[in-house]
Motif scaffolding. Structure first.
Motif, PDB file in Angstrom:
ATOM      1  N   LYS A   1      39.991 -56.927 -10.429  1.00  0.00           N
ATOM      2  CA  LYS A   1      41.292 -57.503 -10.050  1.00  0.00           C
ATOM      3  C   LYS A   1      42.311 -57.380 -11.183  1.00  0.00           C
ATOM      4  O   LYS A   1      43.428 -56.914 -10.977  1.00  0.00           O
ATOM      5  CB  LYS A   1      41.129 -58.998  -9.683  1.00  0.00           C
ATOM      6  CG  LYS A   1      40.192 -59.258  -8.518  1.00  0.00           C
ATOM      7  CD  LYS A   1      40.065 -60.742  -8.222  1.00  0.00           C
ATOM      8  CE  LYS A   1      39.289 -61.521  -9.290  1.00  0.00           C
ATOM      9  NZ  LYS A   1      37.887 -61.135  -9.454  1.00  0.00           N
ATOM     10  N   THR A   2      41.909 -57.815 -12.380  1.00  0.00           N
ATOM     11  CA  THR A   2      42.825 -57.764 -13.515  1.00  0.00           C
ATOM     12  C   THR A   2      43.167 -56.311 -13.848  1.00  0.00           C
ATOM     13  O   THR A   2      44.313 -55.985 -14.174  1.00  0.00           O
ATOM     14  CB  THR A   2      42.197 -58.474 -14.737  1.00  0.00           C
ATOM     15  OG1 THR A   2      41.879 -59.810 -14.340  1.00  0.00           O
ATOM     16  CG2 THR A   2      43.153 -58.519 -15.902  1.00  0.00           C
TER      17      THR A   2
ATOM     18  N   GLU B   1      46.582 -63.321  -8.727  1.00  0.00           N
ATOM     19  CA  GLU B   1      45.146 -63.058  -8.808  1.00  0.00           C
ATOM     20  C   GLU B   1      44.382 -64.352  -8.629  1.00  0.00           C
ATOM     21  O   GLU B   1      44.570 -65.298  -9.367  1.00  0.00           O
ATOM     22  CB  GLU B   1      44.778 -62.422 -10.163  1.00  0.00           C
ATOM     23  CG  GLU B   1      43.273 -62.179 -10.292  1.00  0.00           C
ATOM     24  CD  GLU B   1      42.824 -61.657 -11.659  1.00  0.00           C
ATOM     25  OE1 GLU B   1      43.672 -61.143 -12.417  1.00  0.00           O
ATOM     26  OE2 GLU B   1      41.629 -61.769 -11.954  1.00  0.00           O
TER      27      GLU B   1
HETATM   28 ZN   LIG Z   1      40.495 -61.042 -13.636  1.00  0.00          ZN
END
Ligand SMILES: [Zn+2]
Ligand SMILES: Nc1nc2c(ncn2[C@@H]2O[C@H](COP(=O)(O)OP(=O)(O)OP(=O)(O)O)[C@@H](O)[C@H]2O)c(=O)[nH]1
Length: 391
Positions: free
Chosen positions: A62-63, A143
């Protein structure tokens, strides 16, 4: 009164959380700790800011995806909201704002802590307040933590358009780890709970299967098949280091009437659901010809999402996580789109008109558990053909 032809139904008392501060009308305030330069806030621009929720299991990428978007997308002023937004306890939130490829991070203090449940609309308000102080963003990326239920977070942003919010929910993107995803998706939870990974896939408008460098073609196939069996509607992309064409990620308009056209194509292209071996989440779709009444449609959806009185053969409640459909409402010349997430749903006219020689029809797609296509279809037909008196 909602505007004619446009209706968002939320049942707040049910749709939110068991906490006791529901009565608390205080708005938590996101406070920029460093009050630097205040940018033009473009007063009166009336432009709404899209929010994309980026979800996915722990370590899926995700990051990495966020960073990729921030390095690729220079023309937009993107705000990135990290960590447990939408979850109960954290008092501080980090909010990073990217502009011109540079990232400014801000720590935000939430005066009364909770962004979920009762303060769900206030969570949006907090971001709006911040934009007033700091100038508008062009885009917001959020996120979630790897274990979050994106449905709860989505509910926060899928706000009633009649509230005149500056923000709208654009879409839910789930990153799936090609190497460990299968294991996460099949993980058994106690008491038959849905595992987080499956829920994230069920709710997604776009799936990014990431880390394809770590698996063989055969393994990748298995992950893809598993994702597809949960969510028959979702677009699937495969990536390394979450490098993806941004036009596939941003501006999806997955929750508004603009998605009507793409939804129609998707439903038409959907393979008829195959038998499922597991008892996990799956997608069912059905079609019923004719015109229906809006009040009957509401009744059908409310029975499914609120009353939860639609059962399968063995008496288990059908548990719908996501619902989408294109329906034909009596007296309306336009196709109508239905959207549901958890206990929130929305019925809205699309820009697409029924053509004269076109057969009027209703197509619904449901993603969830214990779904029996034949029974749901029957219930739908019963509900929409029944005569419901207007009081
Ligand atoms: Zn992350
Ligand atoms: N081999 C490989 N590693 C990757 C890929 N994408 C990301 N990673 C690595 O996987 C690890 C986790 O990536 P993150 O982007 O932090 O994942 P995340 O989903 O944000 O993780 P959490 O926020 O901790 O849940 C990092 O070490 C990344 O460098 C990929 O395509 N291939």
């Amino acid at each position: 009164m909602p505007a004619a032809g446009r209706r968002r139904v939320t049942r707040r008392l049910r749709a939110v959380c068991p906490r006791s501060h529901m009565e608390d009308e205080d708005c938590p305030e996101l406070v920029p700790i460093d009050l630097g330069v205040v940018h033009d806030s473009e007063p009166g621009s009336g432009r709404k800011i899209p929010v994309t929720i980026i979800t996915g299991y722990l370590g899926a990428g995700k990051t990495t995806l966020l960073n990729y978007i921030l390095t690729e997308q220079h023309s937009k002023r993107i705000a990135v909201i990290l960590n447990e937004f939408g979850e109960g306890s954290a008092l501080e939130k980090s909010l990073a704002i990217s502009q011109g490829g540079e990232l400014y991070e801000e720590w935000l203090e939430l005066r009364n802590g909770c962004l979920c449940c009762s303060v769900k609309d206030n969570g949006v308000k907090a971001i709006e307040n911040l934009m007033q102080k700091r100038g508008k963003f062009d885009y917001i990326l959020l996120e979630t933590t790897g274990l979050a239920d994106p449905g709860a977070v989505a509910s926060v942003f899928w706000v009633d358009s009649e509230l005149g919010s500056d923000i709208y929910l654009d879409g839910i993107v789930s990153v799936v780890d090609a190497k460990h995803g299968l294991q996460h998706l099949t993980e058994e939870k106690p008491e038959g709970l849905v595992n987080e990974a499956s829920r994230q896939v069920a709710l997604a408008d776009l799936i990014i299967i990431n880390k394809t460098d770590l698996v063989s073609g055969e393994e990748l196939n298995k992950v893809r098949t598993s994702v597809r069996s949960i969510n028959g509607l979702v677009k699937i992309l495969e990536t390394q280091r979450s490098r993806v064409d941004l036009s596939n990620v941003l501006d999806l308009h997955a929750f508004d009437s603009l998605s009507g056209i793409s939804l129609q194509k998707k439903i038409e292209n959907m393979k008829t659901t195959h038998a499922h071996l597991d008892k996990g989440i799956m997608t069912v779709t059905f079609e019923v010809l004719g015109n229906i009444k809006e009040e009957n449609l509401n009744l059908f959806i409310q029975n499914l999402l609120w009353e939860k009185n639609v059962k399968d053969k063995t008496g288990r409640t059908m548990d719908v996580i996501r619902l989408k459909g294109l329906v034909s409402i009596q007296g309306k010349s336009h196709q109508v789109i239905v959207q549901g997430v958890h206990e929130l749903y929305d019925v809205e006219e699309t820009a697409v008109t029924w053509k004269e020689d076109e057969k009027r029809t209703n197509r619904l797609v449901l993603i969830g558990r214990n779904l029996d296509k034949e029974i749901i279809k029957e219930v739908f037909i019963e509900t929409v053909t029944e005569k419901h008196e207007n009081s």
